[in-house]
Design an enzyme around this catalytic site. Structure first.
Site, PDB file in Angstrom:
ATOM      1  CD  GLU A 121      -0.782   8.252   0.828  1.00 20.96           C
ATOM      2  OE1 GLU A 121      -0.256   7.824   1.873  1.00 20.96           O
ATOM      3  OE2 GLU A 121      -2.009   8.345   0.673  1.00 20.96           O
TER       4      GLU A 121
ATOM      5  CD  GLU B 266      -7.700   5.851   5.820  1.00 19.90           C
ATOM      6  OE1 GLU B 266      -7.637   6.861   5.115  1.00 19.90           O
ATOM      7  OE2 GLU B 266      -6.796   5.008   5.875  1.00 19.90           O
TER       8      GLU B 266
ATOM      9  CD  GLU C 179      -3.090   0.959   1.989  1.00 22.28           C
ATOM     10  OE1 GLU C 179      -3.457  -0.212   2.143  1.00 22.28           O
ATOM     11  OE2 GLU C 179      -3.767   1.945   2.308  1.00 22.28           O
TER      12      GLU C 179
ATOM     13  CG  HIS D 243      -6.061  15.642   1.233  1.00 26.89           C
ATOM     14  ND1 HIS D 243      -6.307  14.839   0.141  1.00 26.89           N
ATOM     15  CD2 HIS D 243      -5.930  14.803   2.288  1.00 26.89           C
ATOM     16  CE1 HIS D 243      -6.321  13.573   0.536  1.00 26.89           C
ATOM     17  NE2 HIS D 243      -6.077  13.523   1.827  1.00 26.89           N
TER      18      HIS D 243
ATOM     19  CG  ASP E  81      -3.096  10.922   5.173  1.00 24.38           C
ATOM     20  OD1 ASP E  81      -2.124  10.401   5.742  1.00 24.38           O
ATOM     21  OD2 ASP E  81      -3.766  10.352   4.298  1.00 24.38           O
TER      22      ASP E  81
ATOM     23  CD1 TRP F 111     -15.432  12.701   4.222  1.00 25.17           C
ATOM     24  CD2 TRP F 111     -13.765  13.635   5.365  1.00 25.17           C
ATOM     25  NE1 TRP F 111     -15.801  12.752   5.542  1.00 25.17           N
ATOM     26  CE2 TRP F 111     -14.789  13.318   6.267  1.00 25.17           C
ATOM     27  CE3 TRP F 111     -12.599  14.241   5.856  1.00 25.17           C
ATOM     28  CZ2 TRP F 111     -14.703  13.577   7.620  1.00 25.17           C
ATOM     29  CZ3 TRP F 111     -12.519  14.493   7.210  1.00 25.17           C
ATOM     30  CH2 TRP F 111     -13.568  14.167   8.080  1.00 25.17           C
TER      31      TRP F 111
HETATM   32  O1  GCW Z   1      -2.246   8.242   4.123  1.00 29.23           O
HETATM   33  C1  GCW Z   1      -3.354   7.408   4.229  1.00 29.23           C
HETATM   34  C2  GCW Z   1      -3.214   6.487   3.084  1.00 29.23           C
HETATM   35  C3  GCW Z   1      -3.757   5.109   3.344  1.00 29.23           C
HETATM   36  C4  GCW Z   1      -3.193   4.616   4.661  1.00 29.23           C
HETATM   37  C5  GCW Z   1      -3.630   5.561   5.759  1.00 29.23           C
HETATM   38  C6  GCW Z   1      -3.059   5.221   7.120  1.00 29.23           C
HETATM   39  C7  GCW Z   1      -2.554   2.442   5.436  1.00 29.23           C
HETATM   40  O2  GCW Z   1      -3.815   7.062   1.979  1.00 29.23           O
HETATM   41  O3  GCW Z   1      -3.379   4.301   2.275  1.00 29.23           O
HETATM   42  O4  GCW Z   1      -3.555   3.297   4.952  1.00 29.23           O
HETATM   43  O5  GCW Z   1      -3.191   6.847   5.487  1.00 29.23           O
HETATM   44  O6  GCW Z   1      -2.085   5.847   7.501  1.00 29.23           O
HETATM   45  O7  GCW Z   1      -3.576   4.355   7.803  1.00 29.23           O
END
Ligand code: GCW
Length: 719
Positions: free
Chosen positions: A409, A307, A183, A537, A381, A558
């Site tokens: 990411e 999530e 991931e 974002h 994030d 979101w």
């Molecule tokens: O940054 C986000 C990501 C998800 C990730 C999540 C997390 C593992 O888009 O892919 O999942 O955070 O940190 O749990």
């Protein structure tokens, strides 16, 4: 004599012709450039004595066998007696003290479990270069440091050096799935070949352990936080056990992610309620079994009620009740339970920025001693830039660890050169004003301000099966830099960049200046062409690659529109007392300064304020114009990185040169794409004229909206 000459020539020849594909990472030992240092090393390698025998010393021996011939052209000699033939002493303090009574010359009791002492020791008139730890792993860290100093030209035979890490758990988090997809991984597949484990040992496992140990990393969580309960079955435990056995001599402990619903999925229970006696018994049994396989198992890492991951809320239990139940199973074995604060749930109708504090501050003091709450560096994030997470400083009796994302990411993935150390440095040095007026995030995380006894820094790994491990050669710098900061969160990015550059490209001072400049400018460049002035974002939906300020797909509330809030009047997310009030989660000093749009650092402006397009910035220009200029500056910086890199053609290894050069070409195009797409979009909303100082974009907004990434990597699997 002639024989040696031929050998030396052969060595030089073979090294020069060996294409640098990046596999060796920063452990790519080369002939020592400085001739005095080379002869010193030559002599030291000619008589190495270990004061004991254990798997860690064997690992050191192997490392020296690998390094010495490449550095000096000669194999190292390991002596069997500690005096006459010997030049180097390696051992623990206890070993040296017992044999030689050197307690007073080398007192390293304060250097803790992982520290080391390195320097000359005089014994019966002869000097021995000595590396001592309190445990064998300290010696290993010392040896890596010594080799690094030889490789980077800073070794001083007569100097005493003492080092000890400031953080206890220096950890990589792999987001690796059991089917080998990763991931948010952009460097191929997972390096954990679960299918062929436990029978087959990929040599990469050892090289991975070497690389980590060389930068002080001592813990790894092997599996994705979006967890699969199967990792906790006996079959998988046997596989994980093999990895733990390989990593142990290198001082690395294995952690696994625990899926909260595992009692149902692999235990045959009807519930995963943390207060249910059967659930408690399941976890106790599982954990005991784990320790039978891996006696030094580190513990579990858990993402719960975020999530879509299961968690205690399903049973009306709190995060503390969930975490404590698992922590209780680990406690008798000395294990640690790491519980993530990245809670992101659509059920809560609050600014996402506020969720972690809302859920965790009321639980302060309720977590067991062996629980660490792992907090992302910022509240949203892993954005290109975020203000520090307000949990730092908001709790007093809870162990807090920080989580950084090494995998890029939101920062161009494995295509773009973005050195992340300056971003982490900015977070670590941020003043929290709590618990003391001088507290910083680093001081909370390392315990010096918070007094917490368990300390942790975690980084989401960027490692995969690509030959060079990280996809982009400069991704290695981020792995390296993360490790160095876990050892010492007060190191400067400049120092780290310099170390890594010398180890990767050699010591040529002109090359060094240029490469360092590229690295140190790269983060600000990316922030400028992606999300300047506190925007966040606004990337493409789900894959997070490329611009998408118009995105309303998926959950409309979101996505980009939610975060930038641009309308005909202005732009930005009001998180002050007139808006979501997220700012109230910080210390009063911060609230006071940041709630004022004139006082808040402009880099965070639109994170906390919604302002008119015509708002006057410090420069005297309007906000709209400044947004434009920042995007444009990002493009200019990317172009400059590329043109500086081009001057290295012929001066560095051609394979390395061409790899980075091609990627920089793409990065410049993408910087332009980001700038043009965002500015055309914001212009369509603001209805302001396009700033005249900026290159007019080719193509219109519709064109940019139509660009898609059919093959964007690293998207979470949908099954
Ligand atoms: O940054 C986000 C990501 C998800 C990730 C999540 C997390 C593992 O888009 O892919 O999942 O955070 O940190 O749990």
């Amino acid at each position: 004599m002639k024989k040696y000459l031929i050998l030396a020539l052969l060595l030089i020849f073979s090294l020069q012709n060996f294409a640098k594909d990046g596999y060796e990472l920063w452990l790519d030992y080369r002939p020592i450039e400085n001739s005095i240092m080379r002869s010193e090393a030559d002599q030291l390698f000619s008589g190495i004595f270990f004061f004991g025998k254990n798997p860690t010393y064997e690992a050191i021996e192997k490392e020296l066998q690998l390094a010495a011939p490449k550095m000096t052209g000669k194999a190292p000699v390991f002596s069997s007696e500690r005096l006459n033939q010997t030049q180097i002493w390696l051992g623990t303090r206890e070993e040296l003290a017992q044999v030689l009574g050197l307690q007073n010359q080398i007192d390293i009791r304060n250097l803790g479990q992982d520290g080391y002492w390195m320097g000359p020791v005089v014994f019966q008139g002869k000097t021995y270069f000595t590396i001592v730890g309190n445990r064998p792993v300290g010696v290993l860290y010392g040896v890596f440091d010594w080799l690094k100093s030889l490789q980077s030209g800073s070794f001083d035979l007569n100097k005493v050096k003492m080092e000890s890490p400031k953080i206890q758990l220096r950890m990589l988090n792999h987001w690796d799935n059991l089917d080998r997809t990763v991931e948010r991984g952009y460097a191929g597949f997972s390096i954990w070949d679960w299918h062929r484990l436990p029978g087959y040992i990929d040599p990469r496992y050892i090289d991975y352990a070497r690389a980590n140990a060389s930068i002080g990393i001592n813990a790894v969580s092997l599996t994705n936080v979006n967890a699969n309960a199967r990792i906790l079955t006996s079959d998988f435990m046997k596989k994980a056990m093999v990895l733990a056995d390989i990593f142990r001599p290198y001082g690395i402990k294995v952690f696994l992610t625990a899926r909260f619903s595992a009692p149902i999925e692999i235990g045959g229970l009807k519930t995963a309620d943390p207060l249910d006696p059967e659930v408690i018994a399941f976890w106790k049994k599982k954990t005991d079994e784990m320790y039978q396989h891996i006696p030094d198992f580190g513990g579990y890492l858990v993402k719960a009620n975020s999530e879509g991951q299961p968690g205690p809320h399903e049973y009306q239990r709190t995060h503390a009740e969930g975490a404590n139940m698992l922590a209780a199973a680990l406690a008798p074995h000395g294990g640690v339970l790491i519980w993530r604060a990245f809670v992101y749930s659509h059920e809560i109708d609050e600014d996402r920025h506020k969720q972690a504090n809302l859920e965790f501050v009321p639980l302060d003091g309720k977590f067991r001693e062996n629980v660490i709450i792992q907090v992302k560096n910022g509240a949203i994030d892993f954005q290109p830039r975020e203000p520090f997470h307000p949990l730092f400083g908001a709790v007093k009796q809870t162990n807090l660890g920080v989580e950084f994302q090494i995998t890029q990411e939101y920062l161009g993935q494995a295509t773009q050169l973005v050195f992340l150390s300056p971003m982490w440095e900015e977070v670590l040095r941020s003043k929290t004003f709590r618990p003391t007026p001088t507290s910083t995030v680093a001081g909370i995380v390392d315990g010096s301000d918070s007094g917490q006894r368990l300390t942790l820094m975690a980084g989401v790994s960027n490692i995969g099966t690509d030959r060079n491990w990280t996809g982009h050669l400069f991704g290695q710098a981020n792995w390296y830099s993360f490790g160095r900061l876990t050892w010492d969160p007060y190191l400067s990015s400049e120092q780290i960049a310099e170390e890594w550059t010398k180890l990767t490209f050699g010591q040529n001072p002109e090359n060094l200046v240029k490469i360092k400049e590229i690295m140190l400018d790269s983060h600000e460049a990316a922030v400028n062409y992606m999300t300047p002035l506190g925007l966040h974002h606004i990337m493409g939906w789900d894959h997070h690659y490329g611009p998408g300020p118009w995105v309303t797909g998926g959950r409309a509330d979101w996505t980009a529109l939610y975060y930038h809030r641009a309308d005909s009047l202005g732009i930005g997310f009001d998180r002050t007392f007139t808006g979501s009030k997220a700012l109230e989660q910080y210390a009063p000093e911060i609230i006071r300064a940041w709630s004022d749009s004139e006082q808040i650092p402009e880099k965070y402006l639109l994170w906390f304020h919604h302002l008119s397009w015509d708002y006057t910035m410090k420069s005297g220009k309007t906000l709209w114009k400044e947004i434009g200029l920042h995007y444009d500056q990002g493009v200019k910086s990317a172009r400059k990185m590329k043109s500086t890199w081009e001057t290295l053609n012929g001066a560095i290894d051609p394979v390395q040169y061409s790899h980075v050069s091609q990627l920089l070409e793409i990065q410049v195009q993408e910087a332009e794409w980001w700038r043009n797409a965002c500015l055309l979009y914001f212009q369509s909303i603001s209805k302001r004229p396009f700033p005249s100082e900026i290159e007019q974009p080719e193509g219109d907004l519709e064109y940019y909206k139509s660009l898609r990434f059919p093959t964007a990597p690293g998207i979470r699997p949908k099954w």
